[in-house]
Design a protein around this motif. Structure first.
Motif, PDB file in Angstrom:
ATOM      1  N   GLU A  12      36.793  38.622  44.871  1.00 29.48           N
ATOM      2  CA  GLU A  12      37.712  39.622  45.411  1.00 29.48           C
ATOM      3  C   GLU A  12      38.556  40.219  44.290  1.00 29.48           C
ATOM      4  N   VAL A  13      38.463  41.534  44.131  1.00 21.96           N
ATOM      5  CA  VAL A  13      39.103  42.227  43.007  1.00 21.96           C
ATOM      6  C   VAL A  13      40.006  43.336  43.535  1.00 21.96           C
ATOM      7  N   VAL A  14      41.196  43.434  42.955  1.00 25.70           N
ATOM      8  CA  VAL A  14      42.087  44.561  43.204  1.00 25.70           C
ATOM      9  C   VAL A  14      42.261  45.305  41.885  1.00 25.70           C
ATOM     10  N   VAL A  15      41.974  46.599  41.899  1.00 31.37           N
ATOM     11  CA  VAL A  15      42.122  47.446  40.715  1.00 31.37           C
ATOM     12  C   VAL A  15      43.259  48.422  40.978  1.00 31.37           C
ATOM     13  N   VAL A  16      44.288  48.358  40.148  1.00 35.45           N
ATOM     14  CA  VAL A  16      45.422  49.276  40.254  1.00 35.45           C
ATOM     15  C   VAL A  16      45.297  50.288  39.125  1.00 35.45           C
ATOM     16  N   VAL A  17      45.207  51.559  39.478  1.00 32.99           N
ATOM     17  CA  VAL A  17      45.033  52.602  38.467  1.00 32.99           C
ATOM     18  C   VAL A  17      46.216  53.550  38.508  1.00 32.99           C
ATOM     19  N   SER A  25      38.019  54.001  30.892  1.00 30.33           N
ATOM     20  CA  SER A  25      38.567  52.676  31.179  1.00 30.33           C
ATOM     21  C   SER A  25      38.294  52.290  32.625  1.00 30.33           C
ATOM     22  N   LEU A  26      38.466  53.242  33.527  1.00 32.74           N
ATOM     23  CA  LEU A  26      38.183  52.967  34.940  1.00 32.74           C
ATOM     24  C   LEU A  26      36.708  52.642  35.135  1.00 32.74           C
ATOM     25  N   GLY A  41      21.439  41.744  43.861  1.00 32.88           N
ATOM     26  CA  GLY A  41      20.873  42.018  45.173  1.00 32.88           C
ATOM     27  C   GLY A  41      21.785  41.633  46.309  1.00 32.88           C
ATOM     28  N   ARG A  42      23.045  41.422  45.987  1.00 30.88           N
ATOM     29  CA  ARG A  42      24.054  41.099  46.995  1.00 30.88           C
ATOM     30  C   ARG A  42      25.419  41.472  46.448  1.00 30.88           C
ATOM     31  N   GLN A  43      26.416  41.385  47.275  1.00 27.48           N
ATOM     32  CA  GLN A  43      27.754  41.794  46.868  1.00 27.48           C
ATOM     33  C   GLN A  43      28.467  40.620  46.204  1.00 27.48           C
ATOM     34  N   VAL A  44      28.283  40.493  44.887  1.00 31.68           N
ATOM     35  CA  VAL A  44      28.977  39.432  44.153  1.00 31.68           C
ATOM     36  C   VAL A  44      30.404  39.836  43.813  1.00 31.68           C
ATOM     37  N   PHE A  45      30.666  41.141  43.772  1.00 34.51           N
ATOM     38  CA  PHE A  45      32.023  41.657  43.599  1.00 34.51           C
ATOM     39  C   PHE A  45      32.370  42.545  44.789  1.00 34.51           C
ATOM     40  N   ARG A  46      33.586  42.423  45.247  1.00 32.97           N
ATOM     41  CA  ARG A  46      34.114  43.351  46.253  1.00 32.97           C
ATOM     42  C   ARG A  46      35.500  43.760  45.793  1.00 32.97           C
ATOM     43  N   TRP A  47      35.722  45.085  45.726  1.00 35.53           N
ATOM     44  CA  TRP A  47      36.994  45.534  45.175  1.00 35.53           C
ATOM     45  C   TRP A  47      37.663  46.593  46.027  1.00 35.53           C
ATOM     46  N   ARG A  48      38.965  46.681  45.791  1.00 35.39           N
ATOM     47  CA  ARG A  48      39.791  47.749  46.357  1.00 35.39           C
ATOM     48  C   ARG A  48      40.487  48.465  45.216  1.00 35.39           C
ATOM     49  N   LEU A  49      40.622  49.767  45.378  1.00 37.96           N
ATOM     50  CA  LEU A  49      41.271  50.603  44.371  1.00 37.96           C
ATOM     51  C   LEU A  49      42.610  51.054  44.928  1.00 37.96           C
ATOM     52  N   GLY A  76      46.387  39.310  47.324  1.00 37.17           N
ATOM     53  CA  GLY A  76      45.881  38.128  46.653  1.00 37.17           C
ATOM     54  C   GLY A  76      44.387  38.260  46.459  1.00 37.17           C
ATOM     55  N   GLY A  77      43.830  37.394  45.618  1.00 37.47           N
ATOM     56  CA  GLY A  77      42.399  37.435  45.386  1.00 37.47           C
ATOM     57  C   GLY A  77      42.049  36.738  44.091  1.00 37.47           C
ATOM     58  N   ASP A  78      40.882  37.075  43.572  1.00 37.99           N
ATOM     59  CA  ASP A  78      40.397  36.437  42.359  1.00 37.99           C
ATOM     60  C   ASP A  78      40.846  37.169  41.088  1.00 37.99           C
ATOM     61  N   LEU A  79      40.858  38.493  41.146  1.00 38.71           N
ATOM     62  CA  LEU A  79      41.089  39.263  39.924  1.00 38.71           C
ATOM     63  C   LEU A  79      41.946  40.484  40.223  1.00 38.71           C
ATOM     64  N   LEU A  80      43.034  40.637  39.475  1.00 34.89           N
ATOM     65  CA  LEU A  80      43.905  41.808  39.563  1.00 34.89           C
ATOM     66  C   LEU A  80      43.847  42.527  38.227  1.00 34.89           C
ATOM     67  N   LEU A  81      43.383  43.784  38.240  1.00 31.22           N
ATOM     68  CA  LEU A  81      43.268  44.582  37.027  1.00 31.22           C
ATOM     69  C   LEU A  81      44.195  45.775  37.125  1.00 31.22           C
ATOM     70  N   VAL A  82      45.029  45.966  36.116  1.00 34.67           N
ATOM     71  CA  VAL A  82      45.974  47.078  36.086  1.00 34.67           C
ATOM     72  C   VAL A  82      45.588  48.006  34.936  1.00 34.67           C
ATOM     73  N   ILE A  83      45.223  49.249  35.288  1.00 37.24           N
ATOM     74  CA  ILE A  83      44.770  50.220  34.291  1.00 37.24           C
ATOM     75  C   ILE A  83      45.877  51.249  34.071  1.00 37.24           C
ATOM     76  N   GLY A  84      46.359  51.342  32.842  1.00 35.12           N
ATOM     77  CA  GLY A  84      47.398  52.305  32.499  1.00 35.12           C
ATOM     78  C   GLY A  84      46.929  53.252  31.416  1.00 35.12           C
ATOM     79  N   GLY A  85      47.610  54.389  31.310  1.00 34.91           N
ATOM     80  CA  GLY A  85      47.269  55.376  30.303  1.00 34.91           C
ATOM     81  C   GLY A  85      48.501  55.934  29.634  1.00 34.91           C
ATOM     82  N   PHE A  86      48.593  57.254  29.615  1.00 30.96           N
ATOM     83  CA  PHE A  86      49.704  57.924  28.956  1.00 30.96           C
ATOM     84  C   PHE A  86      50.940  57.971  29.855  1.00 30.96           C
TER      85      PHE A  86
END
Length: 348
Positions: A12-17, A25-26, A41-49, A76-86
């Motif tokens: 379970e992944v949450v991506v904050v952009v 980067s995204l 061949g299956r959903q090993v990752f599931r994410w929300r943006l 909550g989940g397995d992985l929280l990724l925060v993507i920032g730029g300028f």
């Protein structure tokens, strides 16, 4: 997390952009997960943006990206990724940092992508840890967060907190995650989908110059360029470079003439000016400090060299870039209101 994978539950992944982030980067975050799903061949990752306000995010290239909601607890989940730029100051306030602090407690891994590392730093989550940033910002990042150990690696993992220094290092970081959680065979398959034939480790240093096949084809030339990178602040003479590399000056000149059609002295100067140019355009560092950082012993010498290369002075370039940035922000805001945003699928 390993137990969940054995049961074939998706990671379970949450991506904050954030606005003004890089589309590369995204993509370096999303496409390895998409490819892993395809190969497995299956959903090993599931994410929300998600975005800070739940609204579509306009990237630096002018492409609007739709999101699934607002970055707000509970999450909550397995992985929280925060993507920032300028221009993080335009898009992030105390509320966002408080949300990051709260939500980080409920994820196994929290990663800062590109300028996302600054958000992890501001929130205090990296205190006492190792971290990295894009090579252009390493010195400023280190000075801003003295409680961190800042290193120039492509990406850094310290416990549950990960940081990466750019789009390509983020791709490496995602391959590292896939290797760690799903196995090296799947990671190799994902890399192969993108014809990515050189997987880097976390501790590989971020280069100023991406040498590509030069490194394999002409290691002596590559070594000379890397030495130039390491001595930007105190540039060496061509003769001193040759001595350090244990070759003759004539051979060094022939290496550059054959490989890059330029003399070593001219390339060295251009490399210093390119780094200075990025700092003039994209940072608030005083021009005098940029001159010293790039190996010029006086502001006047730097201004003359810069003007010859870019047909304008550093001060005029910075002023023009600020005006251009303001106009672009206005245009992006107008385009965002007019255009229907693209939607990034979690299964595509």
């Amino acid at each position: 997390m390993r137990e969940r994978i054995e049961k074939q539950s998706p990671i379970e992944v949450v991506v904050v952009v954030l606005p003004e982030s890089s589309i590369m980067s995204l993509a370096s975050v999303l496409d390895p997960m998409r490819a892993a799903n395809r190969v497995a061949g299956r959903q090993v990752f599931r994410w929300r943006l998600l975005s800070g306000d739940g609204e579509a995010v306009m990237l630096t290239c002018g492409v609007p990206i739709n999101v699934d909601g607002r970055f707000a607890p509970p999450l909550g989940g397995d992985l929280l990724l925060v993507i920032g730029g300028f221009n993080l100051h335009r898009h992030v306030g105390k509320r966002f940092l408080a949300t990051l602090q709260e939500c980080a407690r409920h994820f196994d891994i929290v990663a800062g992508i590109e300028s996302g590392c600054w958000l992890l730093g501001r929130s205090g989550l990296l205190n006492g840890r190792k971290a990295t940033a894009h090579w252009e910002e390493l010195e400023d990042f280190s000075q801003t967060f003295p409680a961190l150990t800042v290193i120039g690696d492509r990406f850094v993992t310290d416990g549950k907190y990960w940081t990466s220094g750019g789009a390509s290092p983020t791709f490496d970081m995602m391959l590292h995650l896939i290797t760690e959680r799903l196995g090296p065979a799947l990671a190799l398959d994902v890399a192969s989908i993108f014809v990515y034939d050189q997987m880097h480790s976390a501790t590989d240093v971020q280069p100023f110059v991406s040498l590509g096949r030069i490194e394999a084809r002409d290691p002596e030339l590559a070594g000379a360029i890397r030495l130039m990178e390491r001595t930007l602040e105190r540039p060496m003479t061509v003769a001193a470079l040759a001595r350090r590399l244990s070759i003759s000056r004539r051979k060094l000149e022939l290496l550059f003439a054959k490989g890059l059609s330029i003399s070593p002295a001219a390339y060295y100067l251009r490399l210093r000016l390119q780094v200075a140019h990025r700092l003039v355009r994209d940072s608030g560092i005083p021009i005098r400090d940029i001159a010293l950082r790039c190996g010029f012993d006086s502001l006047s010498a730097f201004s003359r060299a810069y003007s010859r290369e870019y047909q304008t002075s550093p001060l005029k370039m910075r002023s023009a870039n600020r005006e251009e940035t303001a106009l672009r922000a206005e245009a992006v805001a107008g385009r965002k209101a007019r255009m229907k945003p693209l939607r990034m699928s979690d299964t595509g």
